[in-house]
Scaffold this active site. Structure first.
Site, PDB file in Angstrom:
ATOM      1  N   LYS A  41      19.525  36.664 -59.410  1.00 17.66           N
ATOM      2  CA  LYS A  41      19.236  37.317 -57.724  1.00 17.66           C
ATOM      3  C   LYS A  41      20.253  37.619 -57.068  1.00 17.66           C
ATOM      4  CE  LYS A  41      17.769  36.483 -52.854  1.00 17.66           C
ATOM      5  NZ  LYS A  41      17.174  35.263 -51.907  1.00 17.66           N
ATOM      6  N   SER A 127      17.522  36.466 -42.199  1.00 13.04           N
ATOM      7  CA  SER A 127      18.733  37.222 -43.311  1.00 13.04           C
ATOM      8  C   SER A 127      18.624  38.366 -43.991  1.00 13.04           C
ATOM      9  CB  SER A 127      18.432  35.778 -44.692  1.00 13.04           C
ATOM     10  OG  SER A 127      19.560  34.854 -44.054  1.00 13.04           O
TER      11      SER A 127
END
Length: 152
Positions: A41, A127
């Site tokens: 990621k 987020s």
């Protein structure tokens, strides 16, 4: 001891996260803020920055611990002797997604998930939204704690 793990990437820590954590404090003797690490990621904030955001925000609250982990969250819970996962819910979509994960975690490891609904005024904060606003040069500071805000 009632111990909970609140897992996430915290990329970055938001007021939505802190709302859930702060409201969970009376429910548990210990809360572990667990940053899951995933080398596949791409994060906006480094692991060191995310650890700093959490540690600085909760430095005066001894029952809050900040850790990192790899692998399955339920395995981390077992390693930490935590019987609960803590999750925040902003919407019906969150409920459906988190319910499936919670049921799977319980079936796999007997770990119960405690859901807290975000307080009024926090349900729009995520987020993902914060990162998008940052990427486009917008004002994100009203959605994050002081430690995450730009220092000029």
């Amino acid at each position: 001891m009632r111990k909970a793990v609140f897992p996430g990437s915290f990329d970055p820590l938001t007021l939505g996260h802190t709302d859930v954590i702060d409201r969970a404090l009376p429910l548990f003797e210990e809360i572990i803020l667990a940053i899951g690490t995933n080398s596949d990621k791409n994060y906006m904030f480094s692991l060191e920055e995310r650890l700093h955001f959490l540690k600085e925000t909760y430095k005066d609250i001894p029952k809050v611990k900040v850790m990192t982990y790899k692998g399955l969250t339920v395995d981390f819970c077992k390693e930490q002797d935590a019987d609960f996962l803590l999750r925040g819910l902003r919407s019906v979509q969150d409920l459906e997604f988190e319910k499936a994960i919670g049921q799977t975690n319980y079936k796999m490891a007997g770990i119960d998930t405690v859901f807290l609904i975000c307080s009024s005024g926090h349900s729009h904060i995520s987020s993902t939204v914060v990162r998008d606003v940052i990427r486009h040069g917008g004002d994100y500071e009203f959605m994050v704690p002081d430690v995450v805000r730009k220092k000029d």
